[in-house]
Design an enzyme around this catalytic site. Structure first.
Site, PDB file in Angstrom:
ATOM      1  N   ASP A 187       0.849  -1.185   0.000  1.00  0.00           N
ATOM      2  CA  ASP A 187       0.000   0.000   0.000  1.00  0.00           C
ATOM      3  C   ASP A 187       0.887   1.238   0.000  1.00  0.00           C
ATOM      4  O   ASP A 187       1.349   1.697   1.040  1.00  0.00           O
ATOM      5  CB  ASP A 187      -0.918   0.008   1.216  1.00  0.00           C
ATOM      6  CG  ASP A 187      -1.908   1.173   1.189  1.00  0.00           C
ATOM      7  OD1 ASP A 187      -1.739   2.079   0.336  1.00  0.00           O
ATOM      8  OD2 ASP A 187      -2.842   1.181   2.009  1.00  0.00           O
ATOM      9  N   HIS A 192       0.556   8.137   3.520  1.00  0.00           N
ATOM     10  CA  HIS A 192       1.281   7.511   4.624  1.00  0.00           C
ATOM     11  C   HIS A 192       2.782   7.796   4.603  1.00  0.00           C
ATOM     12  O   HIS A 192       3.512   7.268   5.442  1.00  0.00           O
ATOM     13  CB  HIS A 192       1.033   6.004   4.596  1.00  0.00           C
ATOM     14  CG  HIS A 192      -0.415   5.647   4.552  1.00  0.00           C
ATOM     15  ND1 HIS A 192      -1.271   5.928   5.584  1.00  0.00           N
ATOM     16  CD2 HIS A 192      -1.169   5.057   3.584  1.00  0.00           C
ATOM     17  CE1 HIS A 192      -2.495   5.526   5.260  1.00  0.00           C
ATOM     18  NE2 HIS A 192      -2.454   4.994   4.055  1.00  0.00           N
ATOM     19  N   ILE A 207      -0.112   9.714   8.118  1.00  0.00           N
ATOM     20  CA  ILE A 207      -0.760   8.847   9.100  1.00  0.00           C
ATOM     21  C   ILE A 207      -0.428   7.382   8.813  1.00  0.00           C
ATOM     22  O   ILE A 207      -0.040   7.025   7.700  1.00  0.00           O
ATOM     23  CB  ILE A 207      -2.290   9.045   9.111  1.00  0.00           C
ATOM     24  CG1 ILE A 207      -2.904   8.685   7.745  1.00  0.00           C
ATOM     25  CG2 ILE A 207      -2.631  10.479   9.501  1.00  0.00           C
ATOM     26  CD1 ILE A 207      -4.426   8.721   7.723  1.00  0.00           C
TER      27      ILE A 207
END
Length: 287
Positions: A187, A192, A207
């Site tokens: 991912d 992120h 995050i």
């Protein structure tokens, strides 16, 4: 209308071949915080090939991609990915996951619900190898601004938190680079990793992946309640209730279900932000 529920539900399933090796499992385990302390025999079950077991949440990244993503391009679905939120995740295990394997993943839109201001897509992946079914996963995807089309509202899976004290409470620290390590399992959303992208999305900084928190919590349950035996997990479901910033500590509370043997209810909160919710309506069913 961007979501045509009838067309999406009638679309043919899409099948693809996936494969994984020991190193993919090891990387995933490291990405959810396994290996601390590095020489602890309990941790070597996740980090050493000769003792390796596979945490069932690995199913969310097996093959190097998030299995449900392909279904977002199904007929009848034309949406802005910026309006998409991963609302929940369920994995049902049909047998323990092997440390290496080749399998066929078959994905489809299993349900479309109308929540008023949002639509909810249930994207199902069924995975099987030469020996039969391995796992079935459902990703609940919220699509903001796409509700109001007159469809079924769908079931509510909200759980009341038990009024008694938890049977177990553990804390799991995340690393500042946790998201950078976890994203190597497939991912690579810049939310992120890229501070500028995170700010555009409304966050002070990148995050942590929700599915990383999902894996951290399951490992905590396996290690605390299931004697470290990941093969005992039968299913694992959660609702993503809030965010985690890398470097924060997670507090995992666990309650054995007094009315159903083999069922643990879990909540996960962020210690650093006064127990802000992270995972809710979370249940591990086990042998």
């Amino acid at each position: 209308m961007p979501i045509d529920a009838a067309k999406a539900l009638a679309a043919d399933p899409v099948s693809s071949e996936i494969a994984w090796e020991h190193k993919d499992v090891l990387l995933y385990h490291l990405g959810i915080g396994a290996g601390v302390p590095a020489t602890d025999p309990a941790e070597l079950r996740y980090t050493l090939e000769s003792r390796l077991q596979v945490l069932p949440s690995f199913a969310t990244v097996a093959g190097g991609t998030m299995g449900f993503v392909g279904s977002l391009g199904a007929p009848g679905i034309d949406i802005d990915l910026m309006s998409v939120l991963h609302g929940g995740q369920i994995i049902e295990l049909h047998r323990p996951l092997p440390a290496r394997g080749t399998a066929t993943s078959t994905s489809r839109v299993a349900a479309v619900y109308d929540k008023g201001k949002a639509a909810v897509l249930v994207l199902r992946s069924e995975v099987a190898d030469a020996d039969g079914p391995l796992w079935t996963s459902d990703a609940q995807i919220f699509v903001r601004g796409e509700g109001g089309f007159g469809g079924e509202r769908g079931p509510s899976n909200r759980l009341e938190t038990p009024e008694r004290d938890p049977d177990h409470v553990v804390e799991r620290a995340t690393r500042e680079d946790q998201a950078l390590l976890y994203r190597l399992s497939g991912d690579v959303n810049p939310l992120h990793a890229d501070p500028e992208f995170a700010r555009l999305a409304g966050f002070d900084r990148p995050i942590l992946h929700g599915l990383c928190s999902y894996g951290i919590a399951l490992k905590a349950v396996v290690d605390t309640v299931l004697d470290g035996d990941a093969s005992r997990v039968r299913s694992y479901s959660t609702r993503f209730a809030g965010i985690v910033f890398p470097g924060e500590t997670l507090r995992v509370r666990m309650w054995a279900d007094e009315g159903a043997e083999g069922r643990v209810q879990v909540t996960v909160t962020a210690v650093d932000r006064e127990d802000a919710p992270v995972l809710a309506d979370t249940v591990v069913e086990h042998a």
